[in-house]
Every structure is written in structure tokens, then in C-alpha cells.
Enzyme design. Sequence first.
Site, PDB file in Angstrom:
ATOM      1  N   GLU A  82      30.969  37.523  37.977  1.00 23.45           N
ATOM      2  CA  GLU A  82      32.149  37.327  38.392  1.00 23.45           C
ATOM      3  C   GLU A  82      32.437  35.571  38.105  1.00 23.45           C
ATOM      4  O   GLU A  82      33.759  35.506  37.546  1.00 23.45           O
ATOM      5  CB  GLU A  82      32.529  37.601  40.065  1.00 23.45           C
ATOM      6  CG  GLU A  82      33.575  37.035  40.552  1.00 23.45           C
ATOM      7  CD  GLU A  82      33.752  37.123  42.119  1.00 23.45           C
ATOM      8  OE1 GLU A  82      34.866  36.984  42.755  1.00 23.45           O
ATOM      9  OE2 GLU A  82      32.969  38.218  42.592  1.00 23.45           O
ATOM     10  N   ARG A  83      31.615  34.975  38.603  1.00 25.80           N
ATOM     11  CA  ARG A  83      32.139  33.518  38.318  1.00 25.80           C
ATOM     12  C   ARG A  83      32.013  32.772  36.935  1.00 25.80           C
ATOM     13  O   ARG A  83      32.880  32.089  36.720  1.00 25.80           O
ATOM     14  CB  ARG A  83      30.748  32.607  39.135  1.00 25.80           C
ATOM     15  CG  ARG A  83      30.963  32.966  40.635  1.00 25.80           C
ATOM     16  CD  ARG A  83      29.998  32.769  41.616  1.00 25.80           C
ATOM     17  NE  ARG A  83      30.494  32.519  43.080  1.00 25.80           N
ATOM     18  CZ  ARG A  83      29.545  32.769  43.904  1.00 25.80           C
ATOM     19  NH1 ARG A  83      28.069  32.594  43.708  1.00 25.80           N
ATOM     20  NH2 ARG A  83      30.011  33.203  45.164  1.00 25.80           N
TER      21      ARG A  83
END
Length: 434
Positions: free
Chosen positions: A293-294
Site C-alpha cells: 500500500e505504501r
Amino acid sequence: MALRVRAVSLRLTLNSRYFHQFALLGGVRSFHEKASANSSTFSASEITSDSAIYTPAHFEIKASLRKIIDQEINPYVDQWEADRQFPAHKLFKILGSAGFLGVNKPPEYGGLGLDFSYSVAVSEELGNINCGGVPMAIGVQTDMATPALARFGSHELKKEFLLPSITGDKVACLGVSEVGAGSDVSSIVTKAVRKGNEYVINGGKMWTTNGAQADWMCLLANTSDGPPHKNKSLICLPMNLPGVHIACKIDKLGMWSSDTAQVYFDDVHVPCRNLIGKEGMGFTYQMLQFQEERLFAAANIVTMMDNIIKETIHYTRQRMIFKQAVLHHQSVQFRLAELQTEVELLRSLVYQATALYVKGNDVTKLASMAKLKAGRLAREVGDSCLQFWGGMGFTNEVLVSRFYRDSRLLSIGGGADEVMLGIISKYMGMLPQK
């Protein structure tokens, strides 16, 4: 690789909407096998001269996605922003048919079976969408709600939830944050109590991207009363079950085209077979999902910042003040040059983390650094560039003001800056010993 690239190019030329089937062309072995040959994804002979990690195949994928962005997304973004919601099912079906919702997911469930560098390439290209809300919603589908399911879920669970999410037939959301537990994931209170062959779920989730349109949720809930890092599980929860209530759509500062919901669960019965992986491993699985996600978020914002800086250069070259272009003032030139330098440094960090992740390394520290820098740099780029637009920057008529609003979330969502700093500090060995 040259044979594979020609096959991909031919497929895209014939019909980009069925791009996800290109691995079947010519009886050539899968792209993933090609990329993994000789234990090295990024061989010197394959990397193009203008990229640190991308092969010609990456650029073929980016070009195909750009066509969809230009034809199916950007012409409608202004209306979606005004409506405070984009048509997720319609758009996801277009993206799913073209293969962009499962780039690094297993082919047996509709994915392309490529490595994570191709997901990063997709994320970068999604940065050319003229808002932040739509790329964020796509990222939830591809890199936030489905990685743990793809990695740890049962075959039956993947067929029921992963496959239709990859093909665009189902919209997914992620249920982690709560009213009293945002970045502090260990503090969630939603419970899933096992009763026979079912979990009975009570509680609620906050800040749920795609929540008002989702067909299913990747839910993090407490399944026991044990230690907070070992009592949580991930569960696939259909959103049409009795007891699931969409309390409201949240009115946000930015990301207008993305619906964000508050969701309540009142004695929701879910089969125990909907458990992802092992009970009690949910916190660990979620932390692994956060890596992707990051990196997705950081890669996406890099392209957006590139575009905002370019637009600002173009505008300030035309805008006159004191009988000369704003851009001809050295202070403006130097600030934009400074910002572009920072963007390039962030891009290098994202590429480095991606290359290590593809090789199987834990990149939690680098992903956290990228997320931290991306959020802070986006605020700098938005603020500085908006200033150079003058009064026009304070209107809703230009992209820089939309970027200014949308990008502010990056230092909050997916783990606040302060949480990223805590993770980085931990990996640097600076936290006090317990």
C-alpha cells in the site's frame, strides 16, 4: 524477453481491453517466469536506458493504461468530483477486462502473474488521472484489500472474492481504521466471535474507501481476547449481509470523487471459511499489506507531482508580473528546480524499495520512508506551486488546487507521518528496550 515484448505489443495493438490474456499468446512461457529467469528480475540487457527498473514490457503496460485514462477516466473526472463519487463498478470492469486490477496476482485467479514492479508501474501511470480519489480507490482494490487474500487465502476464498475483484466484477474495500483506532491498528475493538461454523461480528469501521459501493470488505477484527498483536484476523465480509449498515458517506476536504463510508456491524454472521489464512495472524498479514500500500501511494504521487510542476512551469511562463513572466524570476526557477530534485530522489527510493521487495526482502523501513517523504513532499509541492499560480490557485478551476486538497491525505491515511517515523526509528534500533 524480446519475444515476450513483441507478443505483448501485438496483443495491445489488437485489443487492449483483453490485455490480461496476453500471456497465452504464441505458447510463450509466462511473463513472470521470464522476469524471474536466472534469479534476477532486472537484468542489464532488459532495463531500458531511461529507467532504473523498467523493461520495455513495463512501458507497454503503462502505454496501454494511459489510453484508458485518457479515454475512460479523465474526460469524466470533473463530473465525478462534483458528484462526490465515481462509478466504481463500471470503471473497475473496464480496468479488470484490461488486466490492470491483478497485475501481480496469480494467473489462475485472473491475474497476470507478474512481479510487484509492474504494479508500481501501474501505480505511477495512475498518477496521470486528474484527481487523487480515483487512483486511491483503484489502489484499495489492487494493493490494500487483496494482497493478503492472494497470498494466504484458501483456493475457495480466492475464487469467491479475489477472482471477481481482479476481473472487476466486484468492488473491494478495506476495513481497518475505526473511530478510536486509525494509525494505531492494534487498538481496534471490532469483534468477530466464533459460534459454530460462523463468526458473529459487531463493531464498526471508519474512513472506508469504496465503502459505499463495495461488494465485500477485507475486515480486520479481534477474534480472541489475547495480546493485541496476536488476537486479530482478516475476514472476507460480503457487504450485502444482514446487519451491515452504511452509516454515512463522509464529506471530506479532498479526494471528492472517492466515496468514503462509516460502516457498522450488528450481529453480522460470516462463515468461518471466510477467514484469510490462520486465525490470530491478521495483524501480521495487515502489516505485510501495508508494504505494498505504501509503495503504491508513493509511486502514484510521484507522477502527480511531476505533472503539477510541469503545469506550474507552463502557467508561470505565461503569467506576467511587473512586465515579465513569473517564471523568469530566479526565485521561482530555483524553487521549482529544488522541488523536482526532491521528486527524483523520492522516485529513486521507491525504485530501490521495489527492486528489493521483488527479490523477497522485507522493505518495511524503506516503504515507510517512501510514504513519509511522499506525504511531506506532496505538501511542499502543492503549497509552493499553488503560490505561483496566484489567485487562480485559490480557485477550483485548476489542477493545482485539487492536488493541494487531495495530497494532504497522504500524511494521514495508510499510517500517519508520526507512525512512519516510529517504524523507521524501530528499524534503526533507537527505541528503548522493554
